[in-house]
Motif scaffolding. Sequence first.
Motif, PDB file in Angstrom:
ATOM      1  N   TYR A   1      12.570  -2.859  -2.565  1.00  0.00           N
ATOM      2  CA  TYR A   1      11.251  -3.124  -1.994  1.00  0.00           C
ATOM      3  C   TYR A   1      11.150  -4.595  -1.620  1.00  0.00           C
ATOM      4  CZ  TYR A   1       6.201  -3.789  -1.772  1.00  0.00           C
ATOM      5  OH  TYR A   1       4.941  -4.126  -1.377  1.00  0.00           O
TER       6      TYR A   1
ATOM      7  N   SER B   1       4.759  -5.549   1.636  1.00  0.00           N
ATOM      8  CA  SER B   1       3.873  -4.675   2.403  1.00  0.00           C
ATOM      9  C   SER B   1       2.975  -5.539   3.273  1.00  0.00           C
ATOM     10  CB  SER B   1       3.005  -3.817   1.481  1.00  0.00           C
ATOM     11  OG  SER B   1       3.807  -2.902   0.776  1.00  0.00           O
TER      12      SER B   1
ATOM     13  N   SER C   1       4.998  -0.563   4.315  1.00  0.00           N
ATOM     14  CA  SER C   1       5.806  -1.145   3.240  1.00  0.00           C
ATOM     15  C   SER C   1       7.248  -1.209   3.719  1.00  0.00           C
ATOM     16  CB  SER C   1       5.693  -0.301   1.980  1.00  0.00           C
ATOM     17  OG  SER C   1       4.355  -0.299   1.531  1.00  0.00           O
TER      18      SER C   1
ATOM     19  N   LEU D   1       7.940   2.287   5.646  1.00  0.00           N
ATOM     20  CA  LEU D   1       7.158   3.487   5.345  1.00  0.00           C
ATOM     21  C   LEU D   1       5.689   3.163   5.595  1.00  0.00           C
ATOM     22  CD1 LEU D   1       8.740   4.716   1.986  1.00  0.00           C
ATOM     23  CD2 LEU D   1       9.084   5.670   4.248  1.00  0.00           C
TER      24      LEU D   1
ATOM     25  N   GLU E   1       1.484   3.616   5.330  1.00  0.00           N
ATOM     26  CA  GLU E   1       0.601   3.652   4.161  1.00  0.00           C
ATOM     27  C   GLU E   1       0.457   5.056   3.592  1.00  0.00           C
ATOM     28  OE1 GLU E   1      -3.943   2.356   3.409  1.00  0.00           O
ATOM     29  OE2 GLU E   1      -2.820   1.082   4.799  1.00  0.00           O
TER      30      GLU E   1
ATOM     31  N   MET F   1       3.460   6.258   1.624  1.00  0.00           N
ATOM     32  CA  MET F   1       3.571   5.618   0.309  1.00  0.00           C
ATOM     33  C   MET F   1       2.610   6.212  -0.705  1.00  0.00           C
ATOM     34  SD  MET F   1       5.853   3.232   0.228  1.00  0.00           S
ATOM     35  CE  MET F   1       5.344   2.419  -1.261  1.00  0.00           C
TER      36      MET F   1
ATOM     37  N   ASP G   1       2.052   5.064  -4.636  1.00  0.00           N
ATOM     38  CA  ASP G   1       3.280   4.583  -5.273  1.00  0.00           C
ATOM     39  C   ASP G   1       3.405   3.064  -5.246  1.00  0.00           C
ATOM     40  OD1 ASP G   1       4.034   7.126  -5.929  1.00  0.00           O
ATOM     41  OD2 ASP G   1       5.442   7.366  -4.267  1.00  0.00           O
ATOM     42  N   LEU G   2       2.656   2.414  -4.368  1.00  0.00           N
ATOM     43  CA  LEU G   2       2.697   0.957  -4.275  1.00  0.00           C
ATOM     44  C   LEU G   2       2.249   0.316  -5.584  1.00  0.00           C
ATOM     45  CD1 LEU G   2       3.648  -0.783  -1.992  1.00  0.00           C
ATOM     46  CD2 LEU G   2       1.312  -0.997  -1.197  1.00  0.00           C
TER      47      LEU G   2
END
Length: 191
Positions: free
Chosen positions: A77, A80, A85, A98, A100, A103, A106-107
Motif C-alpha cells: 500500500y 490514497s 488507493s 483501486l 473507493e 476498497m 478496508d482502508l
Amino acid sequence: MAALIDAIDIKRKAFFEFENAPYYCLESDISTPTARGGQTLVHLKMRNLLTQAVFQKTFKAGEKFKEPDLEIVQASYLYSDGDGSHFLDQASFETLTLSENMMGDDLELLIEGAIIQLHKYNGNPIGLQLPLFVELSVSYAEPGAKGNSSSGSVTKNVKLETGLEIAVPLFIKEGDKVRVATETREFAGRA
C-alpha cells in the motif's frame, strides 16, 4: 479453454466465475436428498469480486463453473487520494489503483507499506485480500480506571493510527501495537 469446476467441488475460500463475473465462496453447504431420485443441492454464500455484493444461491451439484481469469499479486500500500488507493505490484513494480468502492472500509486496516494480496481480473485490479491479522499502533486510549478489572472482561475503546476504533482490554495504552483480526475487526492480542 478454462477448466470447469462442478458446483459440488466449490468449497469455502474458492474462486469461480458465474454470469461472467468472478466470485469468492464465503460458505458452502451440501444437502443430499433423502428420497430416491432427489437431486443433491449446493448452497453457496458468495461475494461478487467486482461489486463486493454478498448473496446466497442454490445450485444443482452437477452445474459447472469456469475458473476465473483471476491473478493474485503481492502489492504494498502506497497512499490514497481523490483517484483512489494506490498499490505497488511487488513483482512488476507497476502502480495499481483501486477505486473507493472497490476498497470498501478496508482502508481502516491499511498503513503505508503494508503488504496485501491484490486481485486482478482479466488484467485489471478489482480488489484486495487482507492478511488474517494486521498490526496497528494505538493513537488514543483513555487510561483504564483502577478497580474496573475485577470481572476480568472489562474493555475500553481505543483509536488506532488508521482511525479505526476497537474495544481492547484495560491494560492497552497509547503507543502500544495491537493485532486486529481483519475479518471481525476485533482485538486479537498485543503485537
